[in-house]
Motif scaffolding. Structure first.
Motif, PDB file in Angstrom:
ATOM      1  N   GLN A 119      72.769  47.106  44.948  1.00 18.49           N
ATOM      2  CA  GLN A 119      71.575  46.297  44.667  1.00 18.49           C
ATOM      3  C   GLN A 119      70.322  47.086  45.037  1.00 18.49           C
ATOM      4  O   GLN A 119      70.161  47.502  46.185  1.00 18.49           O
ATOM      5  CB  GLN A 119      71.622  44.992  45.456  1.00 18.49           C
ATOM      6  N   LEU A 155      66.792  47.507  46.283  1.00 15.92           N
ATOM      7  CA  LEU A 155      65.900  46.714  47.128  1.00 15.92           C
ATOM      8  C   LEU A 155      64.448  47.152  47.016  1.00 15.92           C
ATOM      9  O   LEU A 155      63.544  46.354  47.273  1.00 15.92           O
ATOM     10  CB  LEU A 155      66.337  46.820  48.597  1.00 15.92           C
ATOM     11  N   ALA A 156      64.222  48.414  46.664  1.00 15.18           N
ATOM     12  CA  ALA A 156      62.845  48.913  46.591  1.00 15.18           C
ATOM     13  C   ALA A 156      62.779  50.109  45.662  1.00 15.18           C
ATOM     14  O   ALA A 156      63.734  50.893  45.555  1.00 15.18           O
ATOM     15  CB  ALA A 156      62.354  49.303  47.987  1.00 15.18           C
ATOM     16  N   ASP A 157      61.640  50.246  44.969  1.00 19.41           N
ATOM     17  CA  ASP A 157      61.399  51.369  44.060  1.00 19.41           C
ATOM     18  C   ASP A 157      59.908  51.657  44.142  1.00 19.41           C
ATOM     19  O   ASP A 157      59.083  50.836  43.737  1.00 19.41           O
ATOM     20  CB  ASP A 157      61.826  50.999  42.644  1.00 19.41           C
ATOM     21  N   ASP A 193      56.294  46.900  46.131  1.00 21.35           N
ATOM     22  CA  ASP A 193      57.350  47.750  45.603  1.00 21.35           C
ATOM     23  C   ASP A 193      58.723  47.400  46.174  1.00 21.35           C
ATOM     24  O   ASP A 193      59.698  48.133  45.948  1.00 21.35           O
ATOM     25  CB  ASP A 193      57.043  49.219  45.908  1.00 21.35           C
ATOM     26  N   ARG A 234      61.740  44.337  46.741  1.00 20.02           N
ATOM     27  CA  ARG A 234      62.277  43.057  46.286  1.00 20.02           C
ATOM     28  C   ARG A 234      62.300  42.080  47.464  1.00 20.02           C
ATOM     29  O   ARG A 234      63.321  41.853  48.107  1.00 20.02           O
ATOM     30  CB  ARG A 234      63.680  43.249  45.717  1.00 20.02           C
ATOM     31  N   GLN A 235      61.139  41.495  47.725  1.00 17.16           N
ATOM     32  CA  GLN A 235      61.046  40.604  48.875  1.00 17.16           C
ATOM     33  C   GLN A 235      61.880  39.336  48.690  1.00 17.16           C
ATOM     34  O   GLN A 235      62.237  38.675  49.678  1.00 17.16           O
ATOM     35  CB  GLN A 235      59.581  40.252  49.144  1.00 17.16           C
ATOM     36  N   ASP A 236      62.217  39.019  47.437  1.00 17.25           N
ATOM     37  CA  ASP A 236      63.073  37.864  47.206  1.00 17.25           C
ATOM     38  C   ASP A 236      64.496  38.097  47.709  1.00 17.25           C
ATOM     39  O   ASP A 236      65.275  37.135  47.857  1.00 17.25           O
ATOM     40  CB  ASP A 236      63.109  37.515  45.713  1.00 17.25           C
ATOM     41  N   LEU A 237      64.821  39.369  47.987  1.00 17.49           N
ATOM     42  CA  LEU A 237      66.143  39.695  48.515  1.00 17.49           C
ATOM     43  C   LEU A 237      66.142  39.885  50.032  1.00 17.49           C
ATOM     44  O   LEU A 237      67.180  40.209  50.613  1.00 17.49           O
ATOM     45  CB  LEU A 237      66.671  40.970  47.857  1.00 17.49           C
TER      46      LEU A 237
END
Length: 276
Positions: free
Chosen positions: A172, A174-176, A198, A200-203
């Motif tokens: 998964q 998580l950040a890019d 940048d 995925r704070q929803d994760l």
């Protein structure tokens, strides 16, 4: 043949090490100044990577009495793939790796059990090493210090970058990010602090965990969600960092020891540290 500095420093880890301090050092408990010294020294017991303060016994406003309670467990850790074994920084102060006498600091405020240690070393004759966590506040000169004494042989650098950083766990992403701030800290792998936009704070799931760094301040943590798996305390941020770390204020960092990290398309090997 040239010597790599990490190997030079690593050779000293099994030894009892000390370094003089010119700062005035004080420790307070419940508003009472118990330690006040201009003769302090930094002391690293064998295999310790974080120093403690030692002061002359005369600079402690209390009596020192023997202490012989259980000391806790020795938590070994590694730094780097070929580094010497060290004590995990979370190993309690009560675990001593040099000959000497554990002591309790006793005064009108009560007892601080095992909060002092008198090394059996002639170069530290008359000095006692003190447990940082036994006191509510330390200052160097008039500046509050958190976490542990400042180490003159350790520092941090925060550098803005345009390198392409991708972070994933269990497949998964998580950040890019192409705008990381790299934080370099002596003895630790580079850390990549990323703008929240940048990530995925929803994760991310807020955690109750907080840690303290003498150079960066207080960190708050998140766990990460990857499918049905929750990876605990995988990311952190310094919302209100100390001045050396202001460039990473509010940015999110992930443990490179526990994620799949690529930088400019190249996979970065997971480092070996106490947080692996």
């Amino acid at each position: 043949m040239a010597l790599r500095m990490t190997r030079v420093l690593g050779r000293a880890l099994p030894e009892l090490r000390t370094h003089p301090v010119e700062k005035r050092v004080r420790a307070v408990l419940a508003g009472v100044t118990i330690v006040d010294s201009t003769r302090a020294r930094l002391v690293w017991e064998p295999r310790r990577v974080i120093p403690s303060y030692a002061v002359p016994a005369a600079d402690i406003a209390g009596r020192l009495v023997p202490w012989d309670a259980p000391v806790g467990s020795d938590q070994a850790a590694a730094v780097g793939s070929d580094g010497p074994p060290v004590l995990d920084p979370r190993t309690p102060f009560s675990v001593h790796t040099a000959p000497g006498s554990p002591l309790t600091v006793r005064g009108g405020w009560g007892d601080l059990p095992g909060a002092a240690f008198q090394p059996a070393d002639p170069d530290l004759d008359g000095y006692v090493v003190l447990d940082w966590d036994a006191f509510s506040q330390w200052t160097e000169e008039d500046e509050p210090v958190m976490g542990h004494p400042h180490d003159p042989f350790s520092r941090i650098d925060c550098l803005r970058s345009s390198r392409h950083v991708v972070i994933a766990v269990h497949g998964q992403i998580l950040a890019d990010s192409r705008r990381p701030t790299l934080l370099f800290e002596t003895g630790l792998p580079a850390r990549y602090y990323l703008p929240r936009e940048d990530v995925r704070q929803d994760l991310l799931v807020p955690s109750d965990t907080h840690t303290v760094c003498a150079y960066k301040g207080v960190a708050t943590y998140w766990s990460a969600r990857a499918g049905d798996t929750i990876v605990p305390d995988l990311a952190w941020a310094y919302e209100d960092p100390l001045h050396d770390a202001t460039p990473v204020a509010g940015l999110i960092c992930f443990y490179g020891e526990r994620v799949d990290l690529t930088v400019d398309g190249v996979a970065v090997e997971r480092p070996a540290t106490p947080w692996s």
